[in-house]
Design an enzyme around this catalytic site. Structure first.
Site, PDB file in Angstrom:
ATOM      1  N   TYR A   1     -42.900   6.918   5.404  1.00 15.26           N
ATOM      2  CA  TYR A   1     -42.075   5.498   5.337  1.00 15.26           C
ATOM      3  C   TYR A   1     -41.027   5.733   4.164  1.00 15.26           C
ATOM      4  O   TYR A   1     -40.000   5.377   4.246  1.00 15.26           O
ATOM      5  CB  TYR A   1     -42.813   4.520   4.563  1.00 15.26           C
ATOM      6  CG  TYR A   1     -44.008   3.801   5.582  1.00 15.26           C
ATOM      7  CD1 TYR A   1     -44.201   4.321   6.831  1.00 15.26           C
ATOM      8  CD2 TYR A   1     -44.741   2.583   5.354  1.00 15.26           C
ATOM      9  CE1 TYR A   1     -45.120   3.633   7.820  1.00 15.26           C
ATOM     10  CE2 TYR A   1     -45.878   2.453   5.903  1.00 15.26           C
ATOM     11  CZ  TYR A   1     -45.859   2.823   7.227  1.00 15.26           C
ATOM     12  OH  TYR A   1     -46.854   1.994   8.014  1.00 15.26           O
TER      13      TYR A   1
ATOM     14  N   HIS B   1     -48.024  17.399  20.073  1.00 12.06           N
ATOM     15  CA  HIS B   1     -48.698  16.799  21.337  1.00 12.06           C
ATOM     16  C   HIS B   1     -49.736  17.521  21.857  1.00 12.06           C
ATOM     17  O   HIS B   1     -50.578  17.097  22.591  1.00 12.06           O
ATOM     18  CB  HIS B   1     -47.443  16.543  22.563  1.00 12.06           C
ATOM     19  CG  HIS B   1     -46.468  15.492  22.274  1.00 12.06           C
ATOM     20  ND1 HIS B   1     -46.884  14.148  22.194  1.00 12.06           N
ATOM     21  CD2 HIS B   1     -45.142  15.477  21.946  1.00 12.06           C
ATOM     22  CE1 HIS B   1     -45.861  13.589  21.961  1.00 12.06           C
ATOM     23  NE2 HIS B   1     -44.863  14.435  21.763  1.00 12.06           N
TER      24      HIS B   1
END
Length: 298
Positions: free
Chosen positions: A50, A120
């Site tokens: 964040y 991934h």
């Protein structure tokens, strides 16, 4: 009586309402965190990616100096997908930023084309083993998952020594994710709801059943939507940097069976129409063939 906390599968009590810090602006987060903790909040939700955990840490420090007890505060952080192979390192970075370390621009890295750089081809089960090691190290008291679908949980649980304490997912009446909520309840995994009001421009605040209940209870539409989760048995994250709103977000009310039926019927109607709405699309997500995109992504 309104529930104020929920017992996790490891015996710890998680507050029913927490302060979210995602997208809270620099210069505002410290004050918001400090104010929240000094006015009844016991749960702060954040993440290293964040980009504001240093300020969250300053808010924690200020609140602790003002008399808030550290042992009473539940602080949540998250390991971003680029740290799948470096869980311990990610935890140490967050602990340092938050000023909670026990002993130290990689937050949202992108590829040349601007797309998020995410691993991934890494087995998330292996990542969970590192999470279990972090728990064993004593640097954290609980470990959980975020944005996990039923399918991913079914892959994880048979290989897990520690069952996740929490699954944090986007959740609101226009995205009830009942299948996942029910599965988590069956497995003893507590649900933590983010984006409980939908998002900017969401019609939830003016949805007919929400307005009807707010008028009946004499509370705001926001209070109804936050109370929906607590009455459902979930912890809810309410994001704000405005003192008055931070305080009012703790005002959870009891919703009776009729109230919950109105909200559930609203969700069912959206489901039948194919109008369920997701507002947060994690770039690491995999769509498992649900055209309405109503399922949690992992």
């Amino acid at each position: 009586m309104v529930t104020t906390s929920f017992k996790l599968n490891n015996g710890l009590q998680m507050p029913a309402v927490g302060l979210g810090t995602w997208q809270s602006q620099a210069g505002e987060v410290k004050t918001a965190v400090s104010y929240a903790l000094q006015n009844g909040y016991k749960l702060i939700d954040g993440a290293y990616c964040y980009g504001n955990e240093d300020e969250v840490g300053e808010g924690l420090k200020e609140a602790f100096a003002a008399g808030v007890k550290r042992e009473d505060v539940f602080v949540v952080t998250k390991v971003w997908a680029t740290y799948n192979t470096r869980v311990a390192e990610a935890l140490d970075k967050s602990l340092k930023s938050l000023g909670l370390e026990t002993g130290n621009h990689d937050k949202f890295p992108t590829l040349p084309g601007g797309k998020r750089d995410v691993i991934h081809d890494y087995n998330h089960v292996d990542g969970w083993k590192q999470m279990e090691a972090a728990l064993a190290s004593g640097k954290t008291k609980s470990i959980g998952v975020s944005n996990y679908s039923k399918r991913y949980l079914e892959q994880l649980l048979p290989n897990a020594t520690v069952v996740p304490a929490v699954n944090q997912i986007e959740n609101h009446p226009s995205l009830p994710q009942q299948e996942i909520v029910d599965f988590c309840k069956e497995k003893g995994i507590h649900v933590m709801a983010y984006s409980p009001l939908g998002s900017t421009g969401s019609p939830l605040m003016t949805a007919e059943p929400v307005v009807k209940i707010s008028e009946k209870k004499g509370v705001s539409a926001g209070t109804v939507l936050l109370s929906y989760h607590v009455n459902r048995g979930s912890t809810v994250l309410a994001k704000s940097v405005t003192p008055s709103r931070i305080k009012s977000n703790l005002e959870i009310v009891t919703l009776d069976d009729e109230d919950m039926k109105l909200l559930n019927d609203y969700s069912d109607d959206l489901t039948k129409k194919g109008e369920l709405k997701r507002y947060v699309y994690p770039p690491f997500g995999v769509d498992f063939g649900f055209p309405d995109k109503s399922q949690s992504r992992a």
